[in-house]
Scaffold this active site. Structure first.
Site, PDB file in Angstrom:
ATOM      1  N   HIS A  14       0.815  -1.235   0.035  1.00 47.09           N
ATOM      2  CA  HIS A  14      -0.258  -0.061  -0.059  1.00 47.09           C
ATOM      3  C   HIS A  14       0.736   1.180  -0.077  1.00 47.09           C
ATOM      4  O   HIS A  14       1.802   1.361   0.265  1.00 47.09           O
ATOM      5  CB  HIS A  14      -0.935   0.075   1.257  1.00 47.09           C
ATOM      6  CG  HIS A  14      -0.250   0.173   2.599  1.00 47.09           C
ATOM      7  ND1 HIS A  14       0.316   1.330   3.002  1.00 47.09           N
ATOM      8  CD2 HIS A  14       0.121  -0.802   3.242  1.00 47.09           C
ATOM      9  CE1 HIS A  14       0.905   1.026   4.264  1.00 47.09           C
ATOM     10  NE2 HIS A  14       0.768  -0.221   4.478  1.00 47.09           N
ATOM     11  N   GLU A  87      -2.013  -8.121   8.279  1.00 51.17           N
ATOM     12  CA  GLU A  87      -0.951  -8.558   9.166  1.00 51.17           C
ATOM     13  C   GLU A  87      -0.674 -10.126   8.820  1.00 51.17           C
ATOM     14  O   GLU A  87      -0.360 -10.862   9.837  1.00 51.17           O
ATOM     15  CB  GLU A  87      -1.456  -8.500  10.632  1.00 51.17           C
ATOM     16  CG  GLU A  87      -1.752  -7.072  11.113  1.00 51.17           C
ATOM     17  CD  GLU A  87      -2.212  -6.928  12.528  1.00 51.17           C
ATOM     18  OE1 GLU A  87      -3.030  -7.895  13.240  1.00 51.17           O
ATOM     19  OE2 GLU A  87      -2.081  -5.786  13.075  1.00 51.17           O
TER      20      GLU A  87
END
Length: 172
Positions: A14, A87
């Site tokens: 990102h 995660e």
């Protein structure tokens, strides 16, 4: 698709996120991140890869990155927002890619560090020396992406099975 036709995985971190007082999952892009996401979209288009599938983390910053990057694409691929990317470890990301249908040739995964960088490093058993050197030197800053290829079914993707073909990161 023949086995001789390589599959491609593009691992895309990102763009630069902001740090407001919100939960990590809810962090939006910073102004710089919005600019870099669009630039990364143009660079992804320059690769010439026609993506069949985009797997995007459900975090706000990855969804915003994808929304801005895909505007630069000539054709929008099928997009799946996948909470398991957030995660995730490299092993968990490989397990997710192993679930990809056989008719999918090229996948773009929009995620987070350290998982995305770790996955690029784990998958790349070989590769272009220049791309590997750039990735080693730069790490995986916000909005960076790595292009990997391999010639096996998705279910057999494992550490060392891919070749690093390209790497790009925004200017520092």
């Amino acid at each position: 698709m023949s086995v001789a036709e390589p599959r491609r995985i593009v691992l895309f971190r990102h763009a630069k996120a902001d740090w407001p007082q919100v939960a990590d999952h809810e962090r939006p892009l910073a102004d710089r991140g919005r600019t870099e996401a669009a630039e990364a979209g143009r660079r992804l288009t320059d690769t010439g890869i026609a993506f069949d599938l985009a797997l995007c983390s459900t975090a706000v910053r990855t969804r915003e990155t994808w929304k801005l990057a895909v505007q630069e694409f000539p054709q929008r691929p099928k997009t799946v927002y996948e909470e398991r990317i957030y995660e995730a470890s490299p092993g968990e990301l490989i397990a997710l890619l192993n679930e990809t249908p056989d008719d999918v040739r090229n996948v773009l995964m929009i995620g987070h560090n350290p998982g995305i960088q770790g996955l690029a490093e784990v998958l790349a058993g070989s590769g272009e020396d220049e791309a590997r050197e750039r990735m080693t030197r730069r790490g995986f800053p916000a909005a960076a992406f790595a292009v990997l290829s391999f010639g096996s079914p998705w279910k057999s993707l494992e550490p060392g099975a891919a070749e690093l073909r390209d790497y790009w990161a925004p200017a520092e």
